[in-house]
Design an enzyme around this catalytic site. Structure first.
Site, PDB file in Angstrom:
ATOM      1  N   TYR A 187       0.839  -1.205   0.000  1.00 48.35           N
ATOM      2  CA  TYR A 187       0.000   0.000   0.000  1.00 48.35           C
ATOM      3  C   TYR A 187       0.875   1.257   0.000  1.00 48.35           C
ATOM      4  O   TYR A 187       0.933   1.974  -0.967  1.00 48.35           O
ATOM      5  CB  TYR A 187      -0.961  -0.008   1.190  1.00 48.35           C
TER       6      TYR A 187
ATOM      7  N   SER B 170      -6.547   1.091  -4.615  1.00 49.32           N
ATOM      8  CA  SER B 170      -6.603   2.515  -4.301  1.00 49.32           C
ATOM      9  C   SER B 170      -5.201   3.110  -4.419  1.00 49.32           C
ATOM     10  O   SER B 170      -4.607   3.057  -5.486  1.00 49.32           O
ATOM     11  CB  SER B 170      -7.210   2.718  -2.904  1.00 49.32           C
TER      12      SER B 170
ATOM     13  N   ASP C  93     -17.933   4.312  -7.530  1.00 50.03           N
ATOM     14  CA  ASP C  93     -16.834   4.683  -6.636  1.00 50.03           C
ATOM     15  C   ASP C  93     -16.815   6.205  -6.500  1.00 50.03           C
ATOM     16  O   ASP C  93     -16.634   6.916  -7.485  1.00 50.03           O
ATOM     17  CB  ASP C  93     -15.505   4.184  -7.204  1.00 50.03           C
TER      18      ASP C  93
ATOM     19  N   HIS D 150     -15.917   1.900  -3.725  1.00 53.28           N
ATOM     20  CA  HIS D 150     -14.494   1.720  -3.458  1.00 53.28           C
ATOM     21  C   HIS D 150     -14.212   0.454  -2.661  1.00 53.28           C
ATOM     22  O   HIS D 150     -13.059   0.072  -2.497  1.00 53.28           O
ATOM     23  CB  HIS D 150     -13.973   2.945  -2.706  1.00 53.28           C
TER      24      HIS D 150
END
Length: 714
Positions: A484, A564, A647, A682
């Site tokens: 991430y 993301s 989203d 999302h």
């Protein structure tokens, strides 16, 4: 994030076919190539640099041509994935894994205990209450009864101090655009009070239940077009009155991209406003509501650091990383709250303070120590912190308490232990199990390692590895590497249901603690943001190289995945080092970093990434922007790009533009697949039908590309 579940195996299989696995119509010819998106070149000159954008036209979802191309991409992706062998067995195994439940720690309110739980066939978690610690729980809110398709989600909820009311938010289709309702707990009925546009609301009840302070966003048409996601302000609502008349307490004239939250002292006297400005800085303001014509006093503002306020018996404590990258807690005088008058209550430590909760006239803190959780508590008047012991390498996923109670509850899990909630009693100093999730999984064949490797600049980075015991390090193991690296968000070892599908096939799972997270404090976060963002990509590339050099895998058997900001991560590294990976799963991604902040809520992320409008920040954004760094004639790895039509965080245009450009430029025979889910966002509040469908696509794609047979280990 809780993952909801199916009603039955038969219903789930039908739902999978309906929602995500359409097959060819009679007489329909299979597509051998993805549909072509014609390039319509747009060139912008930014700070003297010509920037090409051949697929600008794919930004406009209202364009029928964009919709036609997108639906054709979905058809192509579905045909390729649906034809893979073993999908039915894979989906069936995923269903059984994802039916493993989840539970959150209860919020105690005067012998009433409120918590969410999902188990078995439920699509969405329920909000439950126990009227007494050992009483049978009752259902207060069931989102599954609101939507048969499971697309109504309980986004957030706040019980009143006496447990008689709950304010809660519900949204649909993954939009996260909540509507606020108020439940009378005893009557089991909603009050007439209904307030729309309360996305991710912060809320604080009056002690006497007359009303509450809360945050909401403007209604469409009341602000300039495109700004509805901003202008988050604080209001006060009196129960039984028209919300349209609620007085605005905070936000008028403030910058539209601020993100305020509210806290109220136990006696209802002191109102605290915490204003976030991205993930790196916040400000604190306080108002004494007992004063005539009260005004807000500034506690701290204009400093590039984080500040969070907490009340204990009317005393104010401030959690901050100002001059303390691993955070410390300061004591402030509410009547004279300026920084010059602060004293140190809890000093900075080697471990990073992650959260603070006010409970039982104490402050309870969770720490991150080498990316795993610890719990300590602070009693005013006592200098030493006291520990609450935790087993193994795991994560505290939530901690709850109440100033009026002598207990706290914490949720804990590891890669091998499903979610379990414990009750800690301050009077006895003991923890007891409140409730745990039963998984039926035998985790004894597997092992967890935490390794350290060097990034490109020599920085040491840690990484978790999960795999079968006794694997052979011959460079031939299939490995999925996850990351991430942003927004001060850590990667910690928690229970992941679908991961067991991979482990049962002999797969290795790797999760790297990249810079940009907060595993090692604010310095670690800042080393992976703005002009330092390339460090995150270097850390991830170095993780892949370590796995290859240490014979865990090889480039032909290495897949990467991120969503993301993590989608940006895998998009960036696959265009920087395409030869290093066989397969890429890129979910809900940011990929056009030149124009990202022009859409949805992305202006909130400028403090993290920067903006191409800035002459100083444009060069580094353009240098790593995945969309702009795709090159003609390069052999790119197989790529599955996932996004969703509703989203409201990351616009699906990123996925569309990147897929079109990558399909055009790719010189390999590796497939580039785009899937746009409908009635989904999302990821927050996704129903199990869509969750199973998505993970069926993900794992079948990864196994296909890495040469893993779906029946191995069964």
């Amino acid at each position: 994030m809780t993952r909801p579940h199916l009603s039955s195996r038969a219903i789930s299989c039908l739902a999978l076919l309906t929602l995500a696995l359409p097959t060819l119509s009679p007489g329909q010819t299979p597509m051998t190539m993805p549909p072509v998106a014609p390039a319509r070149m747009v060139v912008d000159t930014l700070h003297g640099v010509p920037v090409s954008d051949p697929y600008r036209w794919l930004e406009d979802w209202e364009d029928p041509g964009v919709q036609k191309w997108t639906f054709a991409q979905n058809d192509y992706t579905r045909q390729r994935l649906q034809a893979l062998p073993g999908r039915e067995a894979l989906s069936s195994r995923l269903e059984s894994l994802l039916k493993i439940g989840f539970i959150t720690p209860p919020h105690p309110r005067h012998q009433r205990y409120f918590y969410t739980k999902r188990e078995g066939d439920q699509n969405q978690p329920l909000l439950l209450m126990q009227d007494g610690l050992f009483r049978t729980p009752v259902v207060l809110i069931d989102p599954n009864s609101i939507s048969a398709e499971g697309i109504a989600a309980l986004d957030w909820w706040y019980p009143s101090d006496d447990g008689k009311f709950i304010a809660y938010g519900v949204s649909r289709g993954g939009s996260e655009i909540s509507t606020l309702y108020v439940l009378d707990v005893d009557a089991r009925k909603n009050l007439p009070d209904t307030i729309p546009y309360t996305r991710a609301a912060s809320l604080a009840w009056d002690p006497d239940n007359v009303g509450f302070y809360y945050t909401r966003h403007p209604a469409p048409g009341t602000v300039p077009e495109g700004e509805e996601a901003y202008h988050r302000h604080v209001f006060y609502h009196t129960l039984g009155t028209n919300p349209a008349d609620d007085p605005k307490v905070w936000g008028e004239g403030r910058p539209m991209d601020e993100w305020p939250g509210v806290t109220l002292s136990e006696d209802g006297r002191l109102l605290l406003i915490q204003v976030y400005k991205g993930a790196t800085s916040s400000e604190l303001y306080i108002r004494d509501l007992y004063e005539p014509d009260p005004a807000f006093d500034t506690i701290v503002a204009g400093i590039d650091a984080l500040f969070g306020g907490y009340f204990v018996k009317g005393e104010l404590y401030v959690l901050t990383n100002h001059e303390a990258p691993n955070f410390r807690v300061m004591k402030a005088d509410p009547k004279n709250p300026g920084m010059a008058n602060w004293t140190v209550a809890i000093p900075e430590d080697r471990a990073v303070i992650e959260t603070v909760t006010s409970a039982g006239e104490r402050l309870v803190l969770t720490y991150l120590d080498r990316a795993t959780s610890r719990i300590k508590f602070f009693t005013p008047g006592r200098p030493a912190l006291q520990d609450i012991s935790l087993p193994g390498l795991g994560s505290v996923y939530e901690l709850t308490g109440s100033p009026a109670e002598t207990e706290i509850y914490y949720g804990y899990s590891t890669y091998f232990q499903p979610p379990a909630v414990y009750r800690y009693d301050f009077t006895t100093g003991q923890s007891m199990l409140f409730e745990e999730v039963q998984s039926g999984i035998d985790a004894t064949p597997y092992v967890l390692e935490q390794v350290t490797y060097n990034s490109k600049d020599g920085t040491e980075v840690t990484m978790f590895l999960v795999h079968r015991k006794g694997i052979t390090l011959d460079g031939n193991n299939p490995v999925l590497l996850y990351g991430y690296g942003g927004f001060s968000s850590p990667i910690t070892p928690g229970f992941q249901r679908n991961l067991y599908l991979w482990l049962e096939q002999g797969g290795v799972y790797a999760a790297a603690n990249l810079r940009g997270g907060n595993e090692y404090g604010e310095a670690w976060h800042r080393a992976g943001m703005l002009d330092q963002k390339q460090n995150v990509y270097d850390d991830f590339i170095a993780a892949a190289e370590w796995l290859i050099n240490n014979k865990y895998t090889s480039p032909d058997r290495l897949a990467i995945m991120g969503g993301s900001n993590g989608g940006l991560l895998v998009g960036a590294v696959m265009v920087q080092r395409p030869e290093l990976f066989r397969a890429v799963v890129c979910s809900r991604p940011l990929l056009d970093m030149v124009r990202y902040d022009k859409f949805l809520i992305a202006k909130l992320w400028i403090p993290e990434y920067g903006t191409a409008d800035s002459a100083a920040q444009f060069p580094y954004l353009y240098a790593y922007s995945p969309y702009h760094n795709i090159k003609e004639g390069v052999e790119y790895p197989a790529t599955l790009i996932l996004t969703a039509d509703t989203d409201t965080r990351v616009d699906p245009l990123h996925a569309r533009k990147f897929a079109a450009r990558l399909q055009e430029a790719n010189a390999s025979e590796n497939p580039i697949l785009l899937w746009v889910e409908t009635q989904a966002g999302h990821g927050q509040g996704a129903p199990l039908t869509k969750t199973i469908a998505e993970y069926t696509d993900i794992w079948s794609f990864i196994m296909w590309q890495l040469g893993v047979t779906s029946d191995k280990g069964q």
